[in-house]
Design an enzyme around this catalytic site. Structure first.
Site, PDB file in Angstrom:
ATOM      1  N   GLU A 161     -29.392  14.871 -17.596  1.00  0.00           N
ATOM      2  CA  GLU A 161     -30.097  15.708 -16.743  1.00  0.00           C
ATOM      3  C   GLU A 161     -31.382  15.105 -16.359  1.00  0.00           C
ATOM      4  OE1 GLU A 161     -30.642  19.591 -18.618  1.00  0.00           O
ATOM      5  OE2 GLU A 161     -28.990  20.197 -17.761  1.00  0.00           O
ATOM      6  N   GLU A 318     -21.888  21.195 -18.280  1.00  0.00           N
ATOM      7  CA  GLU A 318     -22.489  22.073 -19.190  1.00  0.00           C
ATOM      8  C   GLU A 318     -22.417  23.570 -18.785  1.00  0.00           C
ATOM      9  OE1 GLU A 318     -26.456  21.332 -20.646  1.00  0.00           O
ATOM     10  OE2 GLU A 318     -25.940  19.057 -20.829  1.00  0.00           O
TER      11      GLU A 318
HETATM   12  C1  GLA Z   1     -29.481  21.381 -20.509  1.00  0.00           C
HETATM   13  C2  GLA Z   1     -29.442  20.250 -21.653  1.00  0.00           C
HETATM   14  C3  GLA Z   1     -28.680  20.357 -22.765  1.00  0.00           C
HETATM   15  C4  GLA Z   1     -29.230  21.574 -23.459  1.00  0.00           C
HETATM   16  C5  GLA Z   1     -28.853  22.819 -22.561  1.00  0.00           C
HETATM   17  C6  GLA Z   1     -29.287  24.237 -23.192  1.00  0.00           C
HETATM   18  O1  GLA Z   1     -28.602  21.703 -19.912  1.00  0.00           O
HETATM   19  O2  GLA Z   1     -28.705  19.165 -20.898  1.00  0.00           O
HETATM   20  O3  GLA Z   1     -28.780  19.275 -23.642  1.00  0.00           O
HETATM   21  O4  GLA Z   1     -30.608  21.574 -23.774  1.00  0.00           O
HETATM   22  O5  GLA Z   1     -29.760  22.752 -21.359  1.00  0.00           O
HETATM   23  O6  GLA Z   1     -28.908  24.991 -22.279  1.00  0.00           O
END
Ligand code: GLA
Length: 679
Positions: A161, A318
């Site tokens: 991210e 995710e």
């Molecule tokens: C982000 C991060 C993950 C985790 C999620 C939790 O998407 O990439 O590592 O922290 O949030 O929702």
């Protein structure tokens, strides 16, 4: 590229046919060795095909500047491979270890007010720090060299991210890089002074060294400086992505590279439309925001991800099986929502359904965040739902690789307009760019009309109707393209605060909506923003908030679709349409909200002959999304309600879901998929 990924791997059952991938972020370093074997066993039970490993493992992989510890990861990779599970291996650079930040505190980001973001959480690094880059790329090289030929490796997952916590850094490194970026953009100081309008407030620069990021200032910082800093901040992260990617490509040219985007409301810093071409396949992370538009927002985000990926399949990297840990109140998903949320992403082009994370953490900031294996263990409703979803994705294997079938309506989403329309010192601070786009999308969902979220890079001519809410930044070229679009038969719809500025955030003079004034056949001399608790009524029965315009019609070729009934503009046009050769251009001068737009849209769609493809009883209750390949069409029908919805007419080959008399029957929150030969 995702198909390359499929062909690199066998599924956990040894099957080689392309299928939808299923998996999670896997953080074995949080668990003792004996749990790893159980993990692989449960992954096989759930039908997991791919996991992302080592995302936050830097401190474990490189315990000190000069020591490496890959033994544990070797073992994890081998175990996963033996279990038939592929690894989307992270480059592990997302969270620098304490030894690095202690030795080099100059890599820590600095806020606009000059505060340092200290280590202790994650992503505490400056995107422009040469020191960070040197250390991070050293790690990437070690990872890539070590695992280049590992049979479990299916893809590279660059960082994590990018920009989630560190997109805006105002440090001295950032200042230097900002100047370089500006030199490349403008060439001369003269050009920069012109673009930034520095004749205003004595801001004229006589040397590049005088230029700073828009740090906390005595009053509003220069708006073009602010806009350029946003562009720059997105670009430097993209540049960092490229640096990792280039190194990975040098060492493992055949392994696809991705990084997980966050096409969500809170993360507007990264211009993903511009990043997509840097990677082999687009990945996205999405989390549901509880509230009245939560389902629509999920669909909007998935749909926009598809637009960013140019309609090609993408990876849902995710999402959550149930609650998250970072909202004010973290609500659990209701029965059926785990599958429906996942399948709605698939409906909009996801060829993978992955979660954060595999096993719910026992310690750390995310211990209350749901996972595929909850604290309660595998003997849980949640894990049973996960296993069921794994089986469903297997059933849906024929969908893998199919692309988006264009809708007739396109909604334009533009980062420049998002950034610029919400800047300070504007007619209102209440404008919310993404919300306006989402409201139009919600209204189309309510009418059962399929729409594609697209970007300004997309081909507009694919669409009979093009909706461009708050298209604030309109460079001359874009104005020409939109005019051509309408003249050649397209129906453009735009709203308040559109067409107002050029790429330098300079006003198009002569009356608003500036660049679109002639096309729309209206002229506005002064904006009429409304106070937070103010509203106005329109003569079509709808209510406007946020904004009004004092509209004068260019001539009688501009038709009035609705007038203001109250307020300062009472009696004046509120919604207009002008015929433009073969097409038309409509303007909505106030914020109508979902109900008002739902009432208005049939009139805007009518000249293009666009109607719902759903039976009348299902409109608003069911969402339709369509994917296709050369031979087949896949119609995804998603029940948005808690009731049973029969869908007569959607008969034929039901790939997934329940058939009743005369067609598909969707139980509460259920999804059905019908397969048809491609027309
Ligand atoms: C982000 C991060 C993950 C985790 C999620 C939790 O998407 O990439 O590592 O922290 O949030 O929702």
């Amino acid at each position: 590229m995702i198909s390359t990924l499929h062909s690199r791997r066998r599924g956990a059952d040894g099957d080689l046919t392309p299928r939808l991938a299923f998996g999670a972020d896997y953080n074995p370093e949080q668990w003792p060795r004996e749990v790893w074997e159980e993990d692989v066993r449960l992954m096989r039970e759930a039908g997991v095909t791919v996991v992302s490993v080592a995302i936050f493992s830097w401190a474990r992989l490189q315990p000190t500047a000069d020591t490496w510890d890959f033994g544990w990861l070797d073992e994890v990779m081998d175990l996963l491979h033996a279990g038939g599970i592929g690894v989307d291996l992270a480059t592990a650079t997302a969270s620098p270890p304490p030894w690095l930040t202690t030795a080099h505190p100059e890599i820590l980001p600095v806020t606009a007010t000059g505060e340092t973001l200290w280590p202790g959480a994650r992503q505490h690094w400056r995107p422009t720090s040469p020191v960070f880059r040197e250390h991070a790329l050293r790690l990437v090289r070690e990872m890539a060299t070590r695992y280049a030929d590992h049979p479990a490796l299916v893809a590279w997952h660059v960082s994590n991210e990018l920009g989630c916590h560190n997109v805006y850094d105002y440090s001295d490194d950032a200042a230097r890089a900002f100047r370089d970026w500006l030199r490349a953009r403008y060439g001369t100081l003269e050009a920069l002074n012109h673009a930034w309008g520095t004749a205003f407030w004595s801001q004229r620069y006589s040397d590049w060294e005088q230029i700073l990021p828009p740090r906390l200032a005595a009053s509003h910082p220069n708006p073009t400086q602010q806009l350029d800093f946003k562009r720059f901040s997105s670009d430097v992260l993209k540049d960092y992505l490229r640096a990792e990617r280039d190194l990975l490509k040098e060492i493992t040219p055949n392994v696809p590279v991705t990084t997980n985007f966050m096409v969500m409301g809170e993360t507007k810093g990264m211009n993903y439309a511009d990043w997509a071409e840097e990677i082999d396949f687009v990945s996205n992370d999405h989390y549901v925001h509880p509230g009245p538009q939560s389902r629509d927002e999920l669909s909007f985000s998935a749909n926009l991800t598809s637009g960013i990926a140019s309609g090609r399949p993408w990876f849902l990297m995710e999402h959550s099986t149930s609650a998250v840990n970072w909202q004010p109140v973290n609500v659990a998903k209701r029965p059926g929502e785990l599958a429906r949320d996942a399948l709605l992403h698939v409906a909009h082009g996801a060829d993978a359904v992955c979660y954060f994370q595999w096993r719910q953490s026992a310690a750390g900031a995310e211990k209350y965040h749901s996972a595929m294996v909850p604290h309660a263990g595998a003997d849980s409703e949640l894990f049973r739902a996960v296993v069921e979803l794994g089986a469903t994705l297997k059933t849906l294997a024929p969908v893998a690789g199919s692309t988006r079938e264009s809708a007739k309506v396109g909604i334009v989403f533009d980062w420049d307009s998002w950034w610029a329309s919400e800047q300070d010192s504007h007619p209102t601070s209440l404008l919310n760019y993404r919300q306006e786009g989402l409201d139009w999308y919600s209204a189309l969902l309510a009418l059962g009309v399929r729409a594609d979220l697209i970007t300004t890079k997309s081909d507009f001519t694919r669409y009979d109707v093009l909706i461009a809410p708050v298209l604030h930044v309109v460079p001359a070229e874009l104005a020409k393209e939109l005019t051509r679009y309408a003249e050649q038969g397209g129906h453009l719809v735009t709203t308040y605060f559109s067409g107002v500025v050029d790429q330098n955030d300079h006003i198009w003079l002569g009356g608003y909506p500036g660049a679109l004034r002639e096309l729309l056949g209206i002229r506005v001399e002064e904006f009429g923003p409304l106070l937070a608790d103010e509203s106005v009524s329109l003569d079509d029965g709808s209510t406007g908030t946020l904004w009004t315009d004092r509209i004068t019609l260019a001539d009688d070729r501009t038709e009035v679709l609705a007038r203001y009934d109250s307020g300062d503009q009472a009696g004046r046009p509120a919604v207009t349409r002008r015929t433009a050769a073969a097409g038309s251009a409509s303007y909505v001068s106030t914020r109508l909200g979902v109900a008002g737009l739902t009432a208005l849209l049939p009139r805007l769609l009518e000249p293009a002959g666009v109607h719902s493809e759903l039976p009348a009883e299902a409109r608003g209750r069911v969402e339709l999304a369509v994917r296709r390949n050369d031979d087949e069409q896949f119609l995804f029908l998603v029940n948005r309600t808690d009731d049973t919805v029969p869908l007569p007419g959607f008969a034929g080959d039901v790939l997934y879901g329940t058939s009743g008399d005369g067609g598909l029957v969707l139980g509460p929150r259920e999804v059905g998929v019908v397969r048809r030969p491609s027309a």
